[in-house]
Design a protein around this motif. Sequence first.
Motif, PDB file in Angstrom:
ATOM      1  N   GLY A 117      -2.155 -11.893 -26.775  1.00 14.90           N
ATOM      2  CA  GLY A 117      -2.292 -12.220 -25.364  1.00 14.90           C
ATOM      3  C   GLY A 117      -1.351 -13.321 -24.907  1.00 14.90           C
ATOM      4  O   GLY A 117      -1.650 -14.042 -23.952  1.00 14.90           O
ATOM      5  N   ILE A 118      -0.212 -13.453 -25.586  1.00 13.23           N
ATOM      6  CA  ILE A 118       0.742 -14.511 -25.256  1.00 13.23           C
ATOM      7  C   ILE A 118       1.894 -13.928 -24.444  1.00 13.23           C
ATOM      8  O   ILE A 118       2.547 -12.974 -24.866  1.00 13.23           O
ATOM      9  CB  ILE A 118       1.278 -15.171 -26.533  1.00 13.23           C
ATOM     10  N   SER A 119       2.117 -14.512 -23.277  1.00  8.49           N
ATOM     11  CA  SER A 119       3.210 -14.071 -22.416  1.00  8.49           C
ATOM     12  C   SER A 119       3.914 -15.298 -21.858  1.00  8.49           C
ATOM     13  O   SER A 119       3.261 -16.255 -21.419  1.00  8.49           O
ATOM     14  CB  SER A 119       2.670 -13.209 -21.267  1.00  8.49           C
ATOM     15  N   HIS A 120       5.243 -15.288 -21.888  1.00  5.46           N
ATOM     16  CA  HIS A 120       6.005 -16.422 -21.377  1.00  5.46           C
ATOM     17  C   HIS A 120       7.404 -15.934 -21.015  1.00  5.46           C
ATOM     18  O   HIS A 120       7.954 -15.067 -21.705  1.00  5.46           O
ATOM     19  CB  HIS A 120       6.088 -17.527 -22.446  1.00  5.46           C
ATOM     20  N   PRO A 121       7.990 -16.480 -19.950  1.00  9.65           N
ATOM     21  CA  PRO A 121       9.349 -16.046 -19.585  1.00  9.65           C
ATOM     22  C   PRO A 121      10.357 -16.200 -20.708  1.00  9.65           C
ATOM     23  O   PRO A 121      11.276 -15.390 -20.833  1.00  9.65           O
ATOM     24  CB  PRO A 121       9.688 -16.966 -18.397  1.00  9.65           C
ATOM     25  N   TYR A 122      10.225 -17.246 -21.532  1.00  6.08           N
ATOM     26  CA  TYR A 122      11.151 -17.413 -22.649  1.00  6.08           C
ATOM     27  C   TYR A 122      11.055 -16.238 -23.612  1.00  6.08           C
ATOM     28  O   TYR A 122      12.066 -15.773 -24.160  1.00  6.08           O
ATOM     29  CB  TYR A 122      10.850 -18.702 -23.416  1.00  6.08           C
ATOM     30  N   VAL A 123       9.815 -15.786 -23.863  1.00  4.61           N
ATOM     31  CA  VAL A 123       9.608 -14.667 -24.782  1.00  4.61           C
ATOM     32  C   VAL A 123      10.293 -13.422 -24.248  1.00  4.61           C
ATOM     33  O   VAL A 123      11.039 -12.735 -24.962  1.00  4.61           O
ATOM     34  CB  VAL A 123       8.113 -14.417 -25.011  1.00  4.61           C
ATOM     35  N   HIS A 124      10.069 -13.126 -22.967  1.00  2.00           N
ATOM     36  CA  HIS A 124      10.657 -11.908 -22.410  1.00  2.00           C
ATOM     37  C   HIS A 124      12.170 -12.003 -22.314  1.00  2.00           C
ATOM     38  O   HIS A 124      12.899 -11.032 -22.567  1.00  2.00           O
ATOM     39  CB  HIS A 124      10.076 -11.603 -21.027  1.00  2.00           C
ATOM     40  N   ALA A 125      12.677 -13.175 -21.977  1.00  4.66           N
ATOM     41  CA  ALA A 125      14.129 -13.333 -21.879  1.00  4.66           C
ATOM     42  C   ALA A 125      14.808 -13.147 -23.226  1.00  4.66           C
ATOM     43  O   ALA A 125      15.924 -12.628 -23.306  1.00  4.66           O
ATOM     44  CB  ALA A 125      14.459 -14.720 -21.316  1.00  4.66           C
ATOM     45  N   THR A 126      14.128 -13.564 -24.284  1.00  4.08           N
ATOM     46  CA  THR A 126      14.715 -13.478 -25.622  1.00  4.08           C
ATOM     47  C   THR A 126      14.481 -12.122 -26.272  1.00  4.08           C
ATOM     48  O   THR A 126      15.404 -11.518 -26.835  1.00  4.08           O
ATOM     49  CB  THR A 126      14.122 -14.579 -26.524  1.00  4.08           C
ATOM     50  N   LEU A 127      13.231 -11.643 -26.210  1.00  2.52           N
ATOM     51  CA  LEU A 127      12.847 -10.450 -26.970  1.00  2.52           C
ATOM     52  C   LEU A 127      12.707  -9.195 -26.124  1.00  2.52           C
ATOM     53  O   LEU A 127      12.665  -8.093 -26.658  1.00  2.52           O
ATOM     54  CB  LEU A 127      11.512 -10.711 -27.690  1.00  2.52           C
ATOM     55  N   ARG A 128      12.599  -9.356 -24.797  1.00  4.11           N
ATOM     56  CA  ARG A 128      12.211  -8.282 -23.885  1.00  4.11           C
ATOM     57  C   ARG A 128      10.754  -7.927 -24.173  1.00  4.11           C
ATOM     58  O   ARG A 128       9.964  -8.773 -24.523  1.00  4.11           O
ATOM     59  CB  ARG A 128      13.152  -7.080 -23.976  1.00  4.11           C
ATOM     60  N   GLY A 129      10.389  -6.633 -24.021  1.00  3.52           N
ATOM     61  CA  GLY A 129       8.979  -6.297 -24.162  1.00  3.52           C
ATOM     62  C   GLY A 129       8.772  -4.882 -24.644  1.00  3.52           C
ATOM     63  O   GLY A 129       9.717  -4.192 -25.067  1.00  3.52           O
ATOM     64  N   HIS A 130       7.525  -4.444 -24.572  1.00  3.49           N
ATOM     65  CA  HIS A 130       7.174  -3.117 -25.067  1.00  3.49           C
ATOM     66  C   HIS A 130       7.945  -2.003 -24.359  1.00  3.49           C
ATOM     67  O   HIS A 130       8.387  -1.045 -25.017  1.00  3.49           O
ATOM     68  CB  HIS A 130       5.662  -2.919 -24.946  1.00  3.49           C
ATOM     69  N   PRO A 131       8.124  -2.054 -23.026  1.00  3.94           N
ATOM     70  CA  PRO A 131       8.877  -0.969 -22.369  1.00  3.94           C
ATOM     71  C   PRO A 131      10.291  -0.809 -22.920  1.00  3.94           C
ATOM     72  O   PRO A 131      10.786   0.321 -23.069  1.00  3.94           O
ATOM     73  CB  PRO A 131       8.899  -1.402 -20.901  1.00  3.94           C
ATOM     74  N   GLU A 132      10.940  -1.915 -23.228  1.00  7.90           N
ATOM     75  CA  GLU A 132      12.294  -1.835 -23.783  1.00  7.90           C
ATOM     76  C   GLU A 132      12.286  -1.257 -25.193  1.00  7.90           C
ATOM     77  O   GLU A 132      13.194  -0.501 -25.571  1.00  7.90           O
ATOM     78  CB  GLU A 132      12.943  -3.220 -23.779  1.00  7.90           C
ATOM     79  N   ILE A 133      11.260  -1.605 -25.979  1.00  6.69           N
ATOM     80  CA  ILE A 133      11.122  -1.012 -27.311  1.00  6.69           C
ATOM     81  C   ILE A 133      10.960   0.496 -27.197  1.00  6.69           C
ATOM     82  O   ILE A 133      11.637   1.274 -27.881  1.00  6.69           O
ATOM     83  CB  ILE A 133       9.929  -1.638 -28.056  1.00  6.69           C
ATOM     84  N   ASP A 134      10.062   0.907 -26.314  1.00 12.75           N
ATOM     85  CA  ASP A 134       9.806   2.342 -26.137  1.00 12.75           C
ATOM     86  C   ASP A 134      11.080   3.071 -25.714  1.00 12.75           C
ATOM     87  O   ASP A 134      11.387   4.163 -26.218  1.00 12.75           O
ATOM     88  CB  ASP A 134       8.722   2.564 -25.081  1.00 12.75           C
ATOM     89  N   ALA A 135      11.816   2.480 -24.786  1.00 11.05           N
ATOM     90  CA  ALA A 135      13.023   3.131 -24.279  1.00 11.05           C
ATOM     91  C   ALA A 135      14.066   3.298 -25.380  1.00 11.05           C
ATOM     92  O   ALA A 135      14.758   4.326 -25.459  1.00 11.05           O
ATOM     93  CB  ALA A 135      13.600   2.325 -23.121  1.00 11.05           C
ATOM     94  N   ARG A 136      14.174   2.298 -26.241  1.00 10.30           N
ATOM     95  CA  ARG A 136      15.171   2.368 -27.317  1.00 10.30           C
ATOM     96  C   ARG A 136      14.803   3.441 -28.330  1.00 10.30           C
ATOM     97  O   ARG A 136      15.668   4.196 -28.798  1.00 10.30           O
ATOM     98  CB  ARG A 136      15.283   1.006 -27.985  1.00 10.30           C
ATOM     99  N   LEU A 137      13.520   3.514 -28.681  1.00  9.78           N
ATOM    100  CA  LEU A 137      13.077   4.562 -29.601  1.00  9.78           C
ATOM    101  C   LEU A 137      13.285   5.940 -28.986  1.00  9.78           C
ATOM    102  O   LEU A 137      13.783   6.859 -29.650  1.00  9.78           O
ATOM    103  CB  LEU A 137      11.607   4.353 -29.957  1.00  9.78           C
ATOM    104  N   ARG A 138      12.894   6.081 -27.731  1.00  9.63           N
ATOM    105  CA  ARG A 138      13.008   7.387 -27.072  1.00  9.63           C
ATOM    106  C   ARG A 138      14.466   7.839 -26.987  1.00  9.63           C
ATOM    107  O   ARG A 138      14.770   9.014 -27.209  1.00  9.63           O
ATOM    108  CB  ARG A 138      12.389   7.323 -25.670  1.00  9.63           C
ATOM    109  N   ALA A 139      15.375   6.912 -26.694  1.00  7.53           N
ATOM    110  CA  ALA A 139      16.789   7.278 -26.599  1.00  7.53           C
ATOM    111  C   ALA A 139      17.303   7.824 -27.929  1.00  7.53           C
ATOM    112  O   ALA A 139      18.068   8.797 -27.963  1.00  7.53           O
ATOM    113  CB  ALA A 139      17.613   6.068 -26.170  1.00  7.53           C
TER     114      ALA A 139
END
Length: 205
Positions: A117-139
Amino acid sequence: MLTLFHAPQSRSSRLVTLIDEMGLQDRVKIQTVTIPRVDGTGQPDAANPHPERKVPALLHDGTLVTETAAVILYLTGLFPETGLAPQPGDPRHGAYLTWLFWYGNVVEPVLLLEAAGISHPYVHATLRGHPEIDARLRAALDRGPWLLGDSFTAADLLCHSPYAWWTGVTPDDPAIRDWVARCEARPAAARTREADEAAWLGQPA
């Protein structure tokens, strides 16, 4: 001599499956150890050479290798003839390395932080998030049944693994779900699950 230090139903289970996929059961000894668990059970094992008493740890004639991607890279480089990884000189080698390190540097941190349940702009700026993971796998899966195309590799074994553990976080995407199911249906994966369950219940594997 090669020894893998393994705790049943843990991250090191992936390495047991890899050893099976590579046909190295007679060349790598699997030594079971205990580890502290999230639920408070278990304890550090003095027999485990990992500096933090985690798994996996691979000991090869006095050389210690820890962290899953490093162990995968070490074994697939040591035994290239097993065909579980493209080797240097193969055009797919760079993509293979990228998948291994992307998993450890991005996928696990993102999934663990989301689960906590941890969310922070630094985390998203550095790692991105689940949608980006999904998109990379799907591609990747749009180009073939496996991450590197027509052949199953250790990259598939590693990158599908969180969805095998935490089925609730598997994306609602048929291509990704089918890929996870293909990985889990492989005989080596089934044998690891059976051995882990037997060891977990205190029965002979």
